[in-house]
Design a protein around this motif. Structure first.
Motif, PDB file in Angstrom:
ATOM      1  N   GLN A  44     -12.580  45.935  21.962  1.00 53.12           N
ATOM      2  CA  GLN A  44     -12.732  46.633  23.301  1.00 53.12           C
ATOM      3  C   GLN A  44     -11.540  46.492  23.871  1.00 53.12           C
ATOM      4  OE1 GLN A  44     -15.594  47.733  24.964  1.00 53.12           O
ATOM      5  NE2 GLN A  44     -14.545  48.403  26.478  1.00 53.12           N
ATOM      6  N   ASN A  45     -10.611  45.476  23.599  1.00 54.26           N
ATOM      7  CA  ASN A  45      -9.361  45.338  24.403  1.00 54.26           C
ATOM      8  C   ASN A  45      -8.465  44.894  23.248  1.00 54.26           C
ATOM      9  OD1 ASN A  45     -10.171  46.023  27.195  1.00 54.26           O
ATOM     10  ND2 ASN A  45     -11.442  44.025  26.809  1.00 54.26           N
ATOM     11  N   SER A  46      -7.360  45.206  23.509  1.00 58.42           N
ATOM     12  CA  SER A  46      -6.044  44.617  22.627  1.00 58.42           C
ATOM     13  C   SER A  46      -6.030  43.122  22.928  1.00 58.42           C
ATOM     14  CB  SER A  46      -4.633  45.167  23.072  1.00 58.42           C
ATOM     15  OG  SER A  46      -4.607  46.488  22.752  1.00 58.42           O
ATOM     16  N   LEU A  47      -5.677  42.575  21.872  1.00 60.61           N
ATOM     17  CA  LEU A  47      -5.471  40.962  21.650  1.00 60.61           C
ATOM     18  C   LEU A  47      -4.326  40.734  22.637  1.00 60.61           C
ATOM     19  CD1 LEU A  47      -6.438  40.212  18.007  1.00 60.61           C
ATOM     20  CD2 LEU A  47      -7.641  39.675  20.011  1.00 60.61           C
ATOM     21  N   SER A  48      -4.635  39.697  23.547  1.00 57.46           N
ATOM     22  CA  SER A  48      -3.593  39.224  24.356  1.00 57.46           C
ATOM     23  C   SER A  48      -2.739  38.198  23.708  1.00 57.46           C
ATOM     24  CB  SER A  48      -4.199  38.530  25.368  1.00 57.46           C
ATOM     25  OG  SER A  48      -5.149  37.348  25.255  1.00 57.46           O
ATOM     26  N   SER A  49      -2.977  37.739  22.553  1.00 56.25           N
ATOM     27  CA  SER A  49      -2.287  36.629  21.799  1.00 56.25           C
ATOM     28  C   SER A  49      -1.084  37.355  21.300  1.00 56.25           C
ATOM     29  CB  SER A  49      -2.891  36.179  20.543  1.00 56.25           C
ATOM     30  OG  SER A  49      -2.084  35.371  19.798  1.00 56.25           O
ATOM     31  N   ASN A  50       0.156  36.335  21.151  1.00 54.56           N
ATOM     32  CA  ASN A  50       1.300  36.803  20.970  1.00 54.56           C
ATOM     33  C   ASN A  50       1.566  36.816  19.176  1.00 54.56           C
ATOM     34  OD1 ASN A  50       2.337  37.320  23.540  1.00 54.56           O
ATOM     35  ND2 ASN A  50       2.873  34.921  23.736  1.00 54.56           N
ATOM     36  N   LYS A  51       0.665  36.607  18.686  1.00 51.50           N
ATOM     37  CA  LYS A  51       0.557  36.615  17.280  1.00 51.50           C
ATOM     38  C   LYS A  51       0.856  37.953  16.657  1.00 51.50           C
ATOM     39  CE  LYS A  51      -2.738  32.408  16.742  1.00 51.50           C
ATOM     40  NZ  LYS A  51      -3.863  32.023  15.954  1.00 51.50           N
ATOM     41  N   THR A  52       1.638  37.931  15.617  1.00 55.41           N
ATOM     42  CA  THR A  52       1.765  39.184  14.880  1.00 55.41           C
ATOM     43  C   THR A  52       0.710  39.355  13.806  1.00 55.41           C
ATOM     44  OG1 THR A  52       3.476  37.893  13.219  1.00 55.41           O
ATOM     45  CG2 THR A  52       4.267  38.669  15.124  1.00 55.41           C
ATOM     46  N   THR A  53       0.104  38.181  13.501  1.00 53.40           N
ATOM     47  CA  THR A  53      -0.976  38.320  12.274  1.00 53.40           C
ATOM     48  C   THR A  53      -2.058  37.664  12.781  1.00 53.40           C
ATOM     49  OG1 THR A  53      -0.187  36.716  10.876  1.00 53.40           O
ATOM     50  CG2 THR A  53       0.562  39.204  10.322  1.00 53.40           C
ATOM     51  N   HIS A  54      -3.360  37.752  12.233  1.00 51.94           N
ATOM     52  CA  HIS A  54      -4.437  37.108  12.604  1.00 51.94           C
ATOM     53  C   HIS A  54      -5.251  36.739  11.476  1.00 51.94           C
ATOM     54  CE1 HIS A  54      -3.629  38.433  16.685  1.00 51.94           C
ATOM     55  NE2 HIS A  54      -3.129  39.574  16.090  1.00 51.94           N
ATOM     56  N   LYS A  55      -6.277  35.945  11.698  1.00 56.85           N
ATOM     57  CA  LYS A  55      -7.207  35.501  10.656  1.00 56.85           C
ATOM     58  C   LYS A  55      -8.545  36.122  11.166  1.00 56.85           C
ATOM     59  CE  LYS A  55      -8.979  31.334  10.568  1.00 56.85           C
ATOM     60  NZ  LYS A  55      -9.308  29.730  10.562  1.00 56.85           N
ATOM     61  N   ILE A  56      -9.317  36.736  10.135  1.00 56.20           N
ATOM     62  CA  ILE A  56     -10.673  37.295  10.306  1.00 56.20           C
ATOM     63  C   ILE A  56     -11.416  36.712   9.464  1.00 56.20           C
ATOM     64  CG2 ILE A  56     -11.913  39.345  10.525  1.00 56.20           C
ATOM     65  CD1 ILE A  56      -9.505  41.002  11.063  1.00 56.20           C
ATOM     66  N   GLU A  57     -12.671  36.138  10.010  1.00 56.44           N
ATOM     67  CA  GLU A  57     -13.704  35.675   9.143  1.00 56.44           C
ATOM     68  C   GLU A  57     -14.890  36.478   9.192  1.00 56.44           C
ATOM     69  OE1 GLU A  57     -13.189  30.914   9.539  1.00 56.44           O
ATOM     70  OE2 GLU A  57     -13.501  31.830  11.500  1.00 56.44           O
ATOM     71  N   ILE A  58     -15.444  36.818   8.198  1.00 54.30           N
ATOM     72  CA  ILE A  58     -16.695  37.714   8.149  1.00 54.30           C
ATOM     73  C   ILE A  58     -17.834  37.171   7.420  1.00 54.30           C
ATOM     74  CG2 ILE A  58     -17.383  40.066   7.338  1.00 54.30           C
ATOM     75  CD1 ILE A  58     -14.471  40.727   6.841  1.00 54.30           C
ATOM     76  N   THR A  59     -18.823  37.155   8.332  1.00 56.86           N
ATOM     77  CA  THR A  59     -20.127  36.572   7.669  1.00 56.86           C
ATOM     78  C   THR A  59     -21.177  37.539   7.389  1.00 56.86           C
ATOM     79  OG1 THR A  59     -19.964  34.592   8.945  1.00 56.86           O
ATOM     80  CG2 THR A  59     -22.244  34.880   8.264  1.00 56.86           C
ATOM     81  N   TYR A  60     -21.742  37.522   6.101  1.00 57.81           N
ATOM     82  CA  TYR A  60     -22.821  38.777   5.859  1.00 57.81           C
ATOM     83  C   TYR A  60     -24.125  38.268   5.866  1.00 57.81           C
ATOM     84  CZ  TYR A  60     -18.573  40.957   4.044  1.00 57.81           C
ATOM     85  OH  TYR A  60     -17.253  41.412   3.871  1.00 57.81           O
ATOM     86  N   TYR A  61     -25.193  39.001   6.333  1.00 57.91           N
ATOM     87  CA  TYR A  61     -26.521  38.473   6.546  1.00 57.91           C
ATOM     88  C   TYR A  61     -27.299  39.580   5.823  1.00 57.91           C
ATOM     89  CZ  TYR A  61     -24.250  36.153  10.653  1.00 57.91           C
ATOM     90  OH  TYR A  61     -23.492  35.632  11.427  1.00 57.91           O
ATOM     91  N   ASN A  62     -28.616  39.125   5.459  1.00 56.10           N
ATOM     92  CA  ASN A  62     -29.537  40.322   5.149  1.00 56.10           C
ATOM     93  C   ASN A  62     -30.087  40.477   6.529  1.00 56.10           C
ATOM     94  OD1 ASN A  62     -31.518  38.045   6.054  1.00 56.10           O
ATOM     95  ND2 ASN A  62     -32.091  37.689   3.825  1.00 56.10           N
ATOM     96  N   LEU A  63     -31.207  41.443   6.474  1.00 57.82           N
ATOM     97  CA  LEU A  63     -31.778  42.036   7.556  1.00 57.82           C
ATOM     98  C   LEU A  63     -32.757  41.041   8.143  1.00 57.82           C
ATOM     99  CD1 LEU A  63     -32.189  45.655   6.708  1.00 57.82           C
ATOM    100  CD2 LEU A  63     -30.243  44.614   7.436  1.00 57.82           C
ATOM    101  N   SER A  64     -32.987  40.156   7.705  1.00 57.64           N
ATOM    102  CA  SER A  64     -33.819  38.898   8.214  1.00 57.64           C
ATOM    103  C   SER A  64     -32.893  37.884   8.837  1.00 57.64           C
ATOM    104  CB  SER A  64     -34.854  38.337   7.158  1.00 57.64           C
ATOM    105  OG  SER A  64     -35.610  39.138   6.839  1.00 57.64           O
TER     106      SER A  64
END
Length: 888
Positions: A44-64
């Protein structure tokens, strides 16, 4: 005790094994499953952090909502809130007693997933739906535990694709800002930048096509589509079907009026590229007819002679680079933008990308040069459809696409103003996740009022679980797209009306043989061919009659309950004066037992309708027919049909594909003449298809015509005039009237009324010296003296200037400055100036102009210029005879 634990464990393992073995006995091949999938994220908005790189965690779910898999990607760059990652390449934690799994292992047992994101340990919403498109139809059925391999879609589904059918969402830290699942109103669209402009070489310089032999193939690579429900039943085959009562009316009223013969007809393109289906499209302008089939384009003079011989469509993008130049993928759509007097030629490029490529003519001449653009869609833009929407405050080309998954149909708004002017476009805006293909309205004749939103429609079959917003009753749904180009977050796509049998919609039978079942309609011999009976068909035509707005559209239904097969066009006309739309009329055209399918429909300026379609049966080769109705005919009825050209053979390809679509347009020169094109088979063969083009006009069409629709005048001249001609639809005495005359000016006619056979007059505007600066829309109305319902409007634009325009001051780039290959040129807005001509030359005398464009803005972004050279530019104020030239 230990033995008891071991016994329980062994029993549990045996139970799981038996359940797994009972799930499916279909041979399953993991080669149809992708290892990784690319994903484009947007915050929605740009990150306000001054970090040049970031850690992204992804969780996968079934439809339940059960967690299936987690991964972490480190060192990800996020720029302006956007990031690109490769799903399936992250780090995972291994449980001590389980083998480490991969995302592919999850795909092997789930063809539908959801995923959530955490960025730098902060959660983002909402969840994102993921449909891995690398799944073949074979693997999808195997995962579901269903054997249904005799009903596979003709495209095959045997290729792995790196593309994904993924819900594109704007991620936000707050749950309350996630998108609503309601279709009543969606706001805050996603955005995506477009590439361009670049100016093509003239179409007249394209290399002519050479005939290629047909190979048993379809033109586009396989894609994953949802054709079956969880029980293995093909969508569109299990809901209750009824006899279509509207078909009875078409039989009762058949032949009540005469559909005229063609004024002209001539052969269109054949199968030059050796592919199927042809995907036939045509567009008509004042002097030319442009036809596109799946991979080729031809420009005809309106007498049927060839102005530009057939060429591979991607040649238009030669020098543009990227997938638009490299791929000749087809699915072309051609339109004529009547208000701008420009041609829009397009096709998608899906061999190396998921792009839609746009070529907008730089002038009204389609044989000349084009402004070139590329939109890279979020996902596969199959069967995309376009509509021209020239409303001043909703100025857009609207585009809709099919991603190949149920509930994953998309809607785009594209910056029409920039594409016409040849400038860098504002980001395209799009909404995703709709339950059926939406057809955008395409405007003919008078433009929509300034604030009119773009209209779209689709339909749902009552009780059918293919539609992700199910309804118990059949429905026809109307949407409005309200575009805010300055603040995209304010743009909305709203479902504003739903017609059901309770408020006048006649029940219909969705699909003839089942969703995307191509093995359907019988020919006199050979294989069956498909009916195209699943989506709305091009176009949804819009007209603004002043006192009312109209929409006409069509799709294919089955007249009788399955297993009976009788394909027929369902068509409708909607009207709106104020408030809501109403069903003015609806019909199912089926005057006998033969199949009529793949229709296209349009309305002329007098409210008469023309419709073209294919007709086939076990005793009739697939042929092109058309029908019509007069505005005063019994509502819901069509007249007799006329054969445009008879088929003379069978299509024998086991692909079964036919046409995909046809085209009927109204000539903007008179707003009366229907121009149409579709497919037929001249000789039996695998894909020996050809096309034909024809034009006809209903004699009762009444239209006020003029060779000029806009003028710029200076008050010092004191007067001007517009020529007027009446079409043959006005039979006797016609009264002329005018509204919108400029303040203090006088408007009159040289001859009024016009008495047949006299058809020519002029609108004379005098006393302009008493008027002041500004624009006026002047409407001339011709009305029959006896039948006042027989009338026609013609709108003229008059721009009045009462002082000499100021001189524009060129502001940037500065003289002798170094610029990029596509510099932005800017100048001040001078008084009395409404539009400008921008010219670029490689010499100071402008003896060799290499780029020129018209724009109403005070800036212009050039097409790509060669590096290491000096260029000159100048801006001309377009105000009558006065031109102010400045060079930098």
């Amino acid at each position: 005790m230990k033995n008891n634990y071991l016994f329980v464990f062994l029993m549990l393992l045996l139970t799981i094994t038996v359940q797994a073995n009972n799930k499916s006995n279909i041979p399953f091949n993991g080669k149809f499953i992708p290892d990784t999938i690319r994903y484009h994220g947007q915050l929605q908005n740009s990150l306000s952090s001054n970090k040049t790189t970031h850690k992204i965690e992804i969780t996968y779910y079934n439809l339940s909502n059960k967690v299936l898999y987690k991964e972490t990607l480190n060192n990800i760059t996020i720029t302006n809130g956007k990031f690109d990652i490769e799903l399936g390449t992250g780090e995972t934690k291994k449980k001590w007693f389980f083998k480490k799994r991969s995302l592919k292992d999850i795909f092997m047992s789930h063809d539908k997933l959801e995923m959530s994101f955490s960025i730098d340990s902060e959660n983002y919403y909402p969840k994102v739906k993921l449909f891995p498109s690398g799944h073949s139809m074979q693997s999808s059925l195997a995962i579901a535990g269903v054997r249904n391999d005799t009903q596979l879609h003709s495209k095959g589904y045997t290729k792995v694709s790196l593309e994904s059918a993924t819900q594109a969402v704007i991620l936000n830290k707050k749950k309350s800002n996630s998108r609503s699942d309601s279709y009543s109103r969606k706001s805050n669209p996603l955005t995506i930048s477009m590439r361009g402009p670049f100016i093509s070489k003239p179409a007249s310089n394209m290399q002519k096509n050479i005939q290629q032999a047909f190979v048993e193939k379809e033109v586009n690579p396989p894609r994953h589509e949802t054709l079956f429900d969880e029980n293995g039943d093909r969508f569109g085959t299990k809901t209750v079907k009824k006899h279509d009562v509207l078909a009875d009316s078409s039989q009762s009223f058949a032949g009540v009026g005469v559909t005229p013969s063609t004024i002209i007809d001539f052969p269109g393109m054949g199968n030059l590229n050796g592919v199927l289906p042809p995907d036939i499209e045509g567009a008509v302008g004042p002097n030319y007819y442009v036809q596109q089939v799946n991979l080729s384009t031809t420009i005809f003079n309106k007498d049927g002679t060839i102005a530009v011989a057939a060429f591979n469509t991607n040649q238009l993008w030669s020098g543009f680079g990227g997938s638009c130049e490299a791929d000749n993928s087809g699915d072309a759509i051609a339109l004529y933008d009547e208000q701008a007097k420009r041609w829009i030629l397009s096709q998608f490029a899906v061999t190396t990308a998921t792009s839609v490529c746009f070529a907008v003519s730089t002038t009204a001449d389609p044989t000349g040069t084009y402004y070139l653009y590329e939109l890279q869609a979020q996902r596969f833009p199959d069967y995309y459809k376009l509509g021209v929407w020239p409303a001043a405050n909703n100025n857009a080309y609207f585009m809709t696409t099919n991603s190949g998954q149920a509930g994953q149909y998309d809607v785009y708004a594209i910056d029409r103003e920039s594409l016409i002017n040849g400038t860098a476009p504002r980001d395209a805006q799009f909404f995703q996740g709709y339950y059926n293909l939406l057809m955008p309205a395409d405007s003919d004749g008078n433009p929509p009022n300034d604030n009119t939103p773009g209209y779209l429609y689709t339909f749902r079959d009552g009780g059918e679980n293919y539609f992700t917003d199910p309804t118990p009753d059949d429905s026809l749904d109307i949407f409005e797209y309200d575009v805010d180009w300055n603040t995209p977050a304010n743009s909305t796509l709203t479902r504003v009306q739903v017609f059901t049998p309770a408020n006048g919609l006649a029940d219909f039978n969705w699909t003839v043989c089942g969703f995307f079942e191509s093995d359907c309609l019988a020919q006199p011999g050979g294989v069956n061919i498909d009916s195209g009976s699943w989506w709305p068909l091009q176009r949804l035509q819009y007209r603004n009659f002043g006192d009312k707005e109209t929409l006409v559209g069509t799709w294919v239904v089955n007249v009788d309950p399955q297993p009976a097969k009788r394909a027929a066009p369902r068509w409708f006309e909607l009207n709106k004066t104020t408030g809501n739309w109403t069903i003015a009329q609806q019909g199912t055209y089926s005057p006998d037992a033969e199949n009529r399918f793949l229709p296209s429909i349009s309305m002329d300026a007098s409210g008469n309708i023309g419709m073209v379609y294919s007709k086939v049966s076990s005793s009739t080769f697939a042929s092109i027919f058309y029908t019509s109705r007069g505005a005063n005919d019994t509502p819901g009825t069509m007249r007799d049909e006329v054969e445009l050209i008879a088929g003379a053979g069978n299509q024998t390809s086991t692909s079964n594909r036919w046409g995909d679509y046809a085209s009927i347009e109204v000539d903007p020169s008179d707003n009366c003449t229907f121009w149409m094109t579709s497919e037929h088979i001249p000789t039996t063969g695998g894909a020996s298809w050809s096309t034909h083009i024809g034009a006809f006009r209903l004699p009762e069409c009444a239209s006020v015509l003029s060779s000029t629709s806009s003028k710029d005048v200076c008050t010092i001249t004191d007067s001007t005039s517009f020529d007027l001609t009446l079409s043959e639809g006005f039979p006797a005495t016609t009264n002329l009237s005018v509204t919108g005359c400029p303040a203090n000016a006088l408007c009159d006619f040289s001859i009024n009324p016009l008495i047949n056979p006299a058809v020519n007059s002029s609108l004379d505007i005098t006393n302009l010296s008493a008027s002041s600066f500004g624009s006026s829309n002047i409407i001339v109305t011709g009305t029959d003296n006896v039948d006042n319902t027989l009338s026609s409007n013609k709108t003229f634009s008059l721009n009045i200037f009462d002082t000499a325009p100021d001189q524009p001051a060129l502001s940037s780039p500065a003289m002798s400055s170094l610029v990029s290959a596509t510099p932005s040129l800017n100048w001040t807005t001078p008084n009395q100036a409404q539009s400008y001509t921008v010219e670029i030359s490689d010499d100071a005398l402008f003896s060799n102009i290499i780029q020129n464009s018209q724009t109403s803005a005070n800036s212009f972004t050039t097409a790509s210029l060669p590096l290491g050279q000096c260029f000159y530019w100048r801006v001309s104020v377009n105000t009558g005879p006065k031109l102010s030239h400045f060079t930098s």
